[in-house]
Every structure is written in structure tokens, then in C-alpha cells.
Design a protein around this motif. Structure first.
Motif, PDB file in Angstrom:
ATOM      1  N   UNK A  42     -13.323  -5.681   2.879  1.00 57.56           N
ATOM      2  CA  UNK A  42     -12.982  -4.412   2.252  1.00 57.56           C
ATOM      3  C   UNK A  42     -13.531  -4.380   0.839  1.00 57.56           C
ATOM      4  N   UNK A  43     -13.138  -3.368   0.087  1.00 59.56           N
ATOM      5  CA  UNK A  43     -13.709  -3.147  -1.248  1.00 59.56           C
ATOM      6  C   UNK A  43     -12.907  -3.807  -2.367  1.00 59.56           C
ATOM      7  N   UNK A  44     -11.651  -4.184  -2.082  1.00 61.78           N
ATOM      8  CA  UNK A  44     -10.794  -4.723  -3.136  1.00 61.78           C
ATOM      9  C   UNK A  44     -11.251  -6.109  -3.561  1.00 61.78           C
ATOM     10  N   UNK A  51      -5.004 -12.070  -8.756  1.00 61.52           N
ATOM     11  CA  UNK A  51      -4.747 -10.680  -9.147  1.00 61.52           C
ATOM     12  C   UNK A  51      -5.655  -9.792  -8.293  1.00 61.52           C
ATOM     13  N   UNK A  52      -5.034  -8.884  -7.543  1.00 62.29           N
ATOM     14  CA  UNK A  52      -5.763  -8.083  -6.554  1.00 62.29           C
ATOM     15  C   UNK A  52      -6.057  -6.713  -7.159  1.00 62.29           C
ATOM     16  N   UNK A  53      -7.339  -6.423  -7.340  1.00 61.89           N
ATOM     17  CA  UNK A  53      -7.761  -5.153  -7.935  1.00 61.89           C
ATOM     18  C   UNK A  53      -7.985  -4.142  -6.810  1.00 61.89           C
ATOM     19  N   UNK A  54      -7.212  -3.073  -6.826  1.00 62.12           N
ATOM     20  CA  UNK A  54      -7.256  -2.093  -5.733  1.00 62.12           C
ATOM     21  C   UNK A  54      -8.344  -1.054  -6.019  1.00 62.12           C
ATOM     22  N   UNK A  55      -9.528  -1.358  -5.519  1.00 61.53           N
ATOM     23  CA  UNK A  55     -10.701  -0.508  -5.759  1.00 61.53           C
ATOM     24  C   UNK A  55     -10.678   0.711  -4.849  1.00 61.53           C
ATOM     25  N   UNK A  56     -10.243   0.497  -3.609  1.00 65.02           N
ATOM     26  CA  UNK A  56     -10.276   1.587  -2.632  1.00 65.02           C
ATOM     27  C   UNK A  56      -9.122   1.402  -1.668  1.00 65.02           C
ATOM     28  N   UNK A  57      -8.202   2.369  -1.648  1.00 58.94           N
ATOM     29  CA  UNK A  57      -7.001   2.215  -0.834  1.00 58.94           C
ATOM     30  C   UNK A  57      -7.092   2.961   0.494  1.00 58.94           C
ATOM     31  N   UNK A  58      -8.261   3.499   0.799  1.00 59.63           N
ATOM     32  CA  UNK A  58      -8.403   4.278   2.031  1.00 59.63           C
ATOM     33  C   UNK A  58      -8.570   3.395   3.256  1.00 59.63           C
ATOM     34  N   UNK A  59      -8.610   4.039   4.413  1.00 56.36           N
ATOM     35  CA  UNK A  59      -8.872   3.334   5.664  1.00 56.36           C
ATOM     36  C   UNK A  59     -10.287   2.763   5.635  1.00 56.36           C
ATOM     37  N   UNK A  60     -10.432   1.539   6.132  1.00 51.16           N
ATOM     38  CA  UNK A  60     -11.785   0.966   6.216  1.00 51.16           C
ATOM     39  C   UNK A  60     -12.596   1.736   7.247  1.00 51.16           C
ATOM     40  N   UNK A  61     -13.906   1.918   6.957  1.00 53.35           N
ATOM     41  CA  UNK A  61     -14.719   2.676   7.919  1.00 53.35           C
ATOM     42  C   UNK A  61     -15.011   1.866   9.183  1.00 53.35           C
ATOM     43  N   UNK A  62     -14.903   0.541   9.087  1.00 52.43           N
ATOM     44  CA  UNK A  62     -15.108  -0.324  10.261  1.00 52.43           C
ATOM     45  C   UNK A  62     -13.924  -1.280  10.347  1.00 52.43           C
ATOM     46  N   UNK A 104       2.462  -1.720  -1.935  1.00 56.11           N
ATOM     47  CA  UNK A 104       2.444  -0.298  -1.580  1.00 56.11           C
ATOM     48  C   UNK A 104       1.744  -0.053  -0.254  1.00 56.11           C
ATOM     49  N   UNK A 105       2.306   0.854   0.544  1.00 60.09           N
ATOM     50  CA  UNK A 105       1.697   1.235   1.823  1.00 60.09           C
ATOM     51  C   UNK A 105       0.294   1.788   1.566  1.00 60.09           C
ATOM     52  N   UNK A 106      -0.654   1.432   2.417  1.00 62.16           N
ATOM     53  CA  UNK A 106      -2.056   1.837   2.245  1.00 62.16           C
ATOM     54  C   UNK A 106      -2.620   1.385   0.902  1.00 62.16           C
ATOM     55  N   UNK A 107      -2.186   0.223   0.434  1.00 60.88           N
ATOM     56  CA  UNK A 107      -2.716  -0.269  -0.845  1.00 60.88           C
ATOM     57  C   UNK A 107      -4.034  -0.992  -0.632  1.00 60.88           C
ATOM     58  N   UNK A 108      -4.499  -1.031   0.610  1.00 65.97           N
ATOM     59  CA  UNK A 108      -5.751  -1.733   0.851  1.00 65.97           C
ATOM     60  C   UNK A 108      -5.540  -3.218   1.043  1.00 65.97           C
ATOM     61  N   UNK A 109      -4.283  -3.679   1.042  1.00 68.58           N
ATOM     62  CA  UNK A 109      -3.980  -5.085   1.352  1.00 68.58           C
ATOM     63  C   UNK A 109      -3.733  -5.143   2.850  1.00 68.58           C
ATOM     64  N   UNK A 110      -4.409  -6.046   3.530  1.00 72.01           N
ATOM     65  CA  UNK A 110      -4.222  -6.163   4.983  1.00 72.01           C
ATOM     66  C   UNK A 110      -2.791  -6.613   5.250  1.00 72.01           C
TER      67      UNK A 110
END
Length: 367
Positions: free
Chosen positions: A323-325, A217-228, A125-131
Motif C-alpha cells: 500500500x501507500x502508507x 510510526x505509521x504515516x497514513x498517506x492514503x486511507x482509501x481502498x487499495x486498487x489491487x 481508525x476504520x479505513x485508516x489504511x492499516x491492514x
């Protein structure tokens, strides 16, 4: 082993007016982390990663010869291309591609002769927090190399893949580990033959069967833009008080993995992988400016994994990117137990209960 200059072509033997190629390239997850880089995307320390299978980018490259190769486009660039994401124009990503083309033009002199249409999509998914930069740049590099091979059909497979990895690196450092192989080393390491700062290489030694069907298995904790951004994070290693020790530690951990990969020692594997993940985030917390990319739920998941592993003796561990994932790594033989544990105890910590199931894969594939 190729040198940088070996990838600059002298002349092409064929001409190609137009055509298209389609490649998929996967993401990857580093076990020994790369954090800190020198000029031209050269890593400050070596890294090794598992190539993923399901989280990938699919990129179609159409190309057509331009009438005048030197004409500038409307933005003043010598390169002419349209960029589509999932079939729709993606203007905000064009500067990144233009910069990539500028970096690789010396290696691919034909870039200024064609108009390209780059049509790309991700299976995750787009913006799933996966680079997506690793898979995206690797897929684009494979397409460009297919065009170069059409212009120079005598190119060897070794040269094709290593140059593709070199090009991908210039788009996104970790992309060079998404080109070929299940376990890929990037960065010069004395005890790993053929390893290079210029491109990723398939891990050349014995890998125990235990690691050949590893699950992630990738747990999507935070799908937002990284702050850095990762680029800024890498830059903060230049005068980091613990940088030199960290770079030495990466070499040491990569050496440890040689025997771990050979004998399948999951206990030692877990120690190296989890310590690498925590060290990566420790470097972020101790840079200036300092930052924290983990979220409270990241820590909840880590503690739950430790508790579960202690109680069941099931060899499951975690790693983190910048990231947070949380990537939950485990051998295929315990898949049922681990997935049940994830559903019972970890899904509640994921954003919208989202997680992705992946496993070790082989790299880019032409479709």
C-alpha cells in the motif's frame, strides 16, 4: 515441530454448552516480506516481522450449542454466526468468515455445533489504511482456540499457540505472525530452528537490546481502498519473470538478519529492511498486469527520510506494506528526534495530517 495432521483432534474430553471469550491481537509489520503463496495459504518464501503493540483488534466470541448440528442456516452454510463490527451488524464481511470456517473446520470439528456471535473492533481508525485482516483473524483464532482448550483442557501451551497461528494463517497469511512473540518468523528457513510454513514461530535466537523497544510510526498517506487486493497481488507471482530470484533473495535477507539481530548493526538492518520494501513494490510494478500502490507522497517521504538520515546520522528507516502508507522504524533512543522530524517535515504528506505511533509488542492477549 508439529505437522499439519497433528492439529486434527481425535475427540474432546469435555462438553461446553455456552460461554464467551475476549482476546486482543495486534497487527504486525514484515521486515522480510511475504509475497506469493501456494495452495492453502502456504508462503512462497519465508518472512519475519515485528509484532506491533497499539494497532490491534479486540474480539469477543460468544457461543451457544445448537440443537441440531447439521442444520443449514438461511445462506445454505453449515456454520451459524452473527458478525458485529463496533457493535453493529457487518453483513459484507460474513462471506470471508464463512470461508475461513470452511477452511478450518477439519481442525475444529466443533464449529458446526455452535452458534457464534463475533463482536469485533479495532483500536486504529476504520479505513485508516492499516491492514486489519492480520489482527482480526489472529484475534478470532485465539478465541476459537480458547473454546477448543475448554473442550480439551489437557492441551499444552505450545500446541495452543502454534495451532492458533495455523488457524490464523488460513484466514489471512500474515495473521499467523500476530499470535505470539516480538519478532516472528513464518516460513521454512534452514538456519532458523523450528521455522515452518504452517505457522509463525517466535524468533529463537539472540535479539540485541536495540531492537527490543523499536518504534514504528505509521504515516497514513492514503486511507482509501487499495486498487489491487493482496490476494490478487500474491497470485500474480505464479508466473512472474523475477519470482524465483525474489524468493531466493528473501531467504538470503532472513539469513543476514540473524547476525544483525544479534549484534544490533543498524546500518545493515536499514539496508535489508528498505531494500525488502522496495523489492516488494518492484514485484508489483513488474507483474502482468502491473500496478503501483505507492503514491507521490510515499516517494516524498522516502526521499525526506534518506535526506534526514544522511544529514543527522540518526538510524531511522522506512518500510512499506502492499500500500501507500509508510512505516517509519527507529530505535527508542532516538524517538524524540525522529518524532520532531516527522512533525516538522513528514506530516504534510499524510492524509489529513494523520499518523499513528506504535512500537514492538508481544502478541495476542486474553482479556
Amino acid at each position: 515441530m508439529f505437522l499439519d495432521t497433528d492439529f486434527i483432534p481425535s475427540k474432546y474430553t469435555q462438553t461446553v454448552e455456552n460461554g464467551n471469550f475476549l482476546w486482543t491481537a495486534p497487527s504486525n509489520i514484515a521486515l522480510v516480506k511475504y509475497w506469493g503463496k501456494k495452495e492453502n495459504q502456504i508462503p512462497a518464501n519465508p518472512s519475519v516481522s515485528f509484532t506491533l503493540n497499539n494497532c490491534k483488534t479486540i474480539t469477543k466470541l460468544a457461543f451457544e450449542k445448537k440443537n441440531i448440528s447439521t442444520q443449514l442456516n438461511e445462506t445454505g452454510s453449515e456454520f451459524s454466526f452473527d458478525l458485529l463490527f463496533e457493535g453493529k451488524p457487518k453483513e459484507d464481511f460474513k462471506p470471508k468468515i464463512n470461508k475461513f470456517f470452511e477452511r478450518i473446520a477439519v481442525y475444529l470439528p466443533f464449529l458446526k455445533d455452535y452458534h457464534f456471535t463475533i463482536d469485533t473492533e479495532n483500536t486504529f481508525p476504520h479505513s485508516s489504511g492499516i491492514a486489519s485482516s492480520a489482527s482480526g483473524m489472529a484475534a478470532l483464532a485465539m478465541n476459537l482456540m480458547s473454546l477448543e482448550k475448554a473442550l480439551n483442557p489437557s492441551m499444552t501451551d505450545d500446541y495452543f499457540y502454534q495451532k492458533a497461528s495455523l488457524l490464523a494463517r488460513l484466514g489471512s497469511g500474515s495473521a499467523c505472525r500476530s499470535v505470539k512473540g516480538q519478532v516472528v518468523v513464518w516460513g521454512s528457513q534452514a538456519n532458523i530452528k523450528g521455522s515452518s510454513d504452517l505457522y509463525g514461530v517466535e524468533y529463537p535466537y539472540v535479539i540485541h537490546d536495540t531492537f527490543k523497544d523499536f518504534q514504528d510510526t505509521i504515516l497514513l498517506v492514503d486511507k482509501g481502498e487499495k486498487q489491487v487486493s493482496s490476494t490478487l497481488g500474491h497470485d500474480l507471482m505464479h508466473d512472474h519473470p523475477y519470482a524465483e530470484r525474489r524468493f531466493a533473495q528473501a531467504h538470503e535477507n532472513l539469513d543476514k538478519l540473524i547476525s544483525i539481530f544479534e549484534n544490533g548493526d543498524l546500518e545493515e538492518f536499514i539496508k535489508v529492511v528498505e531494500s525488502e520494501a522496495l523489492t516488494l513494490h518492484a514485484m508489483m510494478m513488474t507483474s502482468m498486469p502491473y500496478f503501483i500502490l505507492m503514491k507521490p507522497n510515499t516517494l516524498q517521504i522516502i526521499n525526506a527520510i534518506w535526506k534526514f538520515r544522511e544529514a543527522t546520522k540518526i538510524p531511522v528507516c522506512f518500510t512499506l506494506d502492499a500500500g501507500a502508507n509508510v512505516h517509519v522504524l527507529y530505535p527508542n533512543v532516538v524517538k524524540e528526534n525522529v518524532l520532531q522530524f516527522i512533525k516538522d517535515e513528514l506530516v504534510g504528506y499524510c492524509q489529513n495530517a494523520q499518523y499513528l505511533c506504535d512500537q514492538i509488542g508481544n502478541g495476542a492477549i486474553q482479556v
